[in-house]
Every structure is written in structure tokens, then in C-alpha cells.
Design a protein around this motif. Sequence first.
Motif, PDB file in Angstrom:
ATOM      1  N   ASN A   1      -2.771  12.544  -0.344  1.00  0.00           N
ATOM      2  CA  ASN A   1      -3.202  12.368  -1.731  1.00  0.00           C
ATOM      3  C   ASN A   1      -3.904  13.649  -2.179  1.00  0.00           C
ATOM      4  O   ASN A   1      -5.131  13.726  -2.236  1.00  0.00           O
TER       5      ASN A   1
ATOM      6  N   LEU B   1       0.817  -1.212   0.000  1.00  0.00           N
ATOM      7  CA  LEU B   1       0.000   0.000   0.000  1.00  0.00           C
ATOM      8  C   LEU B   1       0.851   1.262   0.000  1.00  0.00           C
ATOM      9  O   LEU B   1       0.480   2.280  -0.586  1.00  0.00           O
ATOM     10  N   THR B   2       2.010   1.193   0.635  1.00  0.00           N
ATOM     11  CA  THR B   2       2.863   2.368   0.757  1.00  0.00           C
ATOM     12  C   THR B   2       3.739   2.596  -0.468  1.00  0.00           C
ATOM     13  O   THR B   2       3.851   3.728  -0.963  1.00  0.00           O
TER      14      THR B   2
ATOM     15  N   GLN C   1       2.149  11.026  -6.308  1.00  0.00           N
ATOM     16  CA  GLN C   1       1.466   9.731  -6.327  1.00  0.00           C
ATOM     17  C   GLN C   1       0.527   9.583  -5.131  1.00  0.00           C
ATOM     18  O   GLN C   1      -0.568   9.045  -5.257  1.00  0.00           O
TER      19      GLN C   1
ATOM     20  N   THR D   1       0.622   7.805  -2.214  1.00  0.00           N
ATOM     21  CA  THR D   1       0.422   6.594  -1.427  1.00  0.00           C
ATOM     22  C   THR D   1       1.224   6.620  -0.124  1.00  0.00           C
ATOM     23  O   THR D   1       0.914   5.884   0.806  1.00  0.00           O
TER      24      THR D   1
ATOM     25  N   ALA E   1      -0.938   4.810  -8.373  1.00  0.00           N
ATOM     26  CA  ALA E   1      -1.756   5.951  -7.991  1.00  0.00           C
ATOM     27  C   ALA E   1      -3.185   5.755  -8.499  1.00  0.00           C
ATOM     28  O   ALA E   1      -3.443   4.920  -9.381  1.00  0.00           O
TER      29      ALA E   1
ATOM     30  N   TYR F   1      -1.792   2.790   7.361  1.00  0.00           N
ATOM     31  CA  TYR F   1      -2.630   1.774   6.721  1.00  0.00           C
ATOM     32  C   TYR F   1      -3.054   0.647   7.664  1.00  0.00           C
ATOM     33  O   TYR F   1      -4.151   0.100   7.528  1.00  0.00           O
TER      34      TYR F   1
ATOM     35  N   ARG G   1       1.703  -0.106  -4.916  1.00  0.00           N
ATOM     36  CA  ARG G   1       0.469   0.065  -5.678  1.00  0.00           C
ATOM     37  C   ARG G   1       0.498   1.337  -6.508  1.00  0.00           C
ATOM     38  O   ARG G   1       1.196   2.305  -6.189  1.00  0.00           O
TER      39      ARG G   1
END
Length: 272
Positions: A65, A26-27, A59, A61, A32, A221, A30
Motif C-alpha cells: 500500500n 480483504l484481498t 489500490q 489491498t 482502498a 491477512y 474491500r
Amino acid sequence: MKKRIIIALGLLLASALGLTAVAGYLTFVRSAENPPSEACGRGPASGPVVVAAGASMTQGTLGANWVGALRERPEYRGYAFVNAGANGDTSGGLRERVDSDIVACRPDAVTILVGANDVLDGVPLAEYRANLGAIVERIKAKTSARVALLSLPPIGEDLGSPRNRDLGGYNAAIKETAARVQADYLPLHEQAVDFLRRNGGGGTPYGFGFTTAFAAGAEHYLLGRSWDAVSRGNGLQLLVDHLHLNDRGGAIVTELVAGWLSEGRSAGPDRP
């Protein structure tokens, strides 16, 4: 009994490894939201297209955001916000993908926030300046988009550090390039510094590294902590891990870009 203990320990280890993998994905891994590979190359869009190009601060993440925050604003209903941020990228990397990730999207507006990794990697100022100029000139040659260059926020909140003194040259290059290639200049660095000084910040020693970044992502997360809360835990006000923007920092970018977009709305999209 011994077998049960071994099984239990094995399950705990597997669970820990699984959570570690989730946080890392997740950090760092993945994509954007709405990246160029999904958003571009499908023919003309029905509304204005805004491409936000850059590295991890775009990006979103690891940290705020801000592109997503713009996407959610009611005044931009019907706009397509394409996130062309790529973790770890430099001005040279963005120059290489300008056609595929910016021009191919047929943008009406483009924001560029890139250079922190150039500073950390020691990319010479002349090379950085040349890359920025080439990126904007290519966009202007192939599209009718308005282009804005954002200055870089502090790297770490110790404003007097050698790293932030070096950053001054890169920000000067951004401002000079914007004037030379007739792009707009958005003063992210200036507003971030002003915030830190008004709120008694600016002195925490720099401490960015993979471990700090991973820990920040895991807190957000896996533990559900806001980016601002992660910052406070690290003794910071605008940066979650001494490099990436928290929600306060992201809000500065959001407002700067929103104001810039509003300046051009009366003219409407100029789409060939």
C-alpha cells in the motif's frame, strides 16, 4: 459419537469457509483507503490533494500500500491522499471514471499507474496510448494539477519473457505520452529492473493466476506474513504473486512519488 463427529466436521468446514471469505474480501473486494467516493465532492480541501489513480497496484489491498505509506510520512501532514486505484482496472476503465474519481477531487497532483491489465488483456498499443492521453488531457483541462505517469514494473520477474517484451511497447507509450501531453514521467520499470539485476533476480518463470493471488492474500491477512515474506516463498524479489508489488517494490514507488511531490512543494498548491 457419530453425531458429534459430524458436528465437529461441520464446524471445521464452516470455519474454513469463513476464513476463506475473509481472505477473499480483504484481498479482492474491500475498497482502498480514502477512495474518491469518500474523499471527493465535499467542497475545497484544507490542504493539498494528491490523487493516486490506477488499478490494483495502486489500490494496495493485494501487495504494498504505497499510497498509505506516503500518507503516513510526516512531511505530508495536512495533505489528502486519495486512492483512486481499482482492482482489475484498465486504461479504458480509468478513462471512464476520470471525472468522478480524479477531477471531482480538485487535485493539486495526480499520479497514474495503469496498464498491467491492458498488457494481460491484449489491449492494442494505439488504444492504450489514446486512453492515457485522453486521461491526462482531461485532467489538465479541468484542473490545475501536476500529473505524473509511472512506467509499469515487470510482469513476472523473468525479464526476457514474451510478456515482458510486450510490456516494453506499453512503457514506451507511457514515456511518449508523458512528453506529448507535458506530464512528468517516473521510471518505476527502470528502477525495478535495475533492482532485480543488481540482486541476482529476473529469472523466475511467470506464474500469476487467481490461486496464486488468493494464496498470497491469505498468507498476508490470515497468517500475518509480510508481503516480502510472501514473495520469498514464491521465489520472487519484488512481486508477491508475479504481478503485484511487495513492500520492496512499493518502496520504489513511494520514493519516486515522494521525490516528485517534493519538486513541486516550493510553489505551493494552486487551488482555484
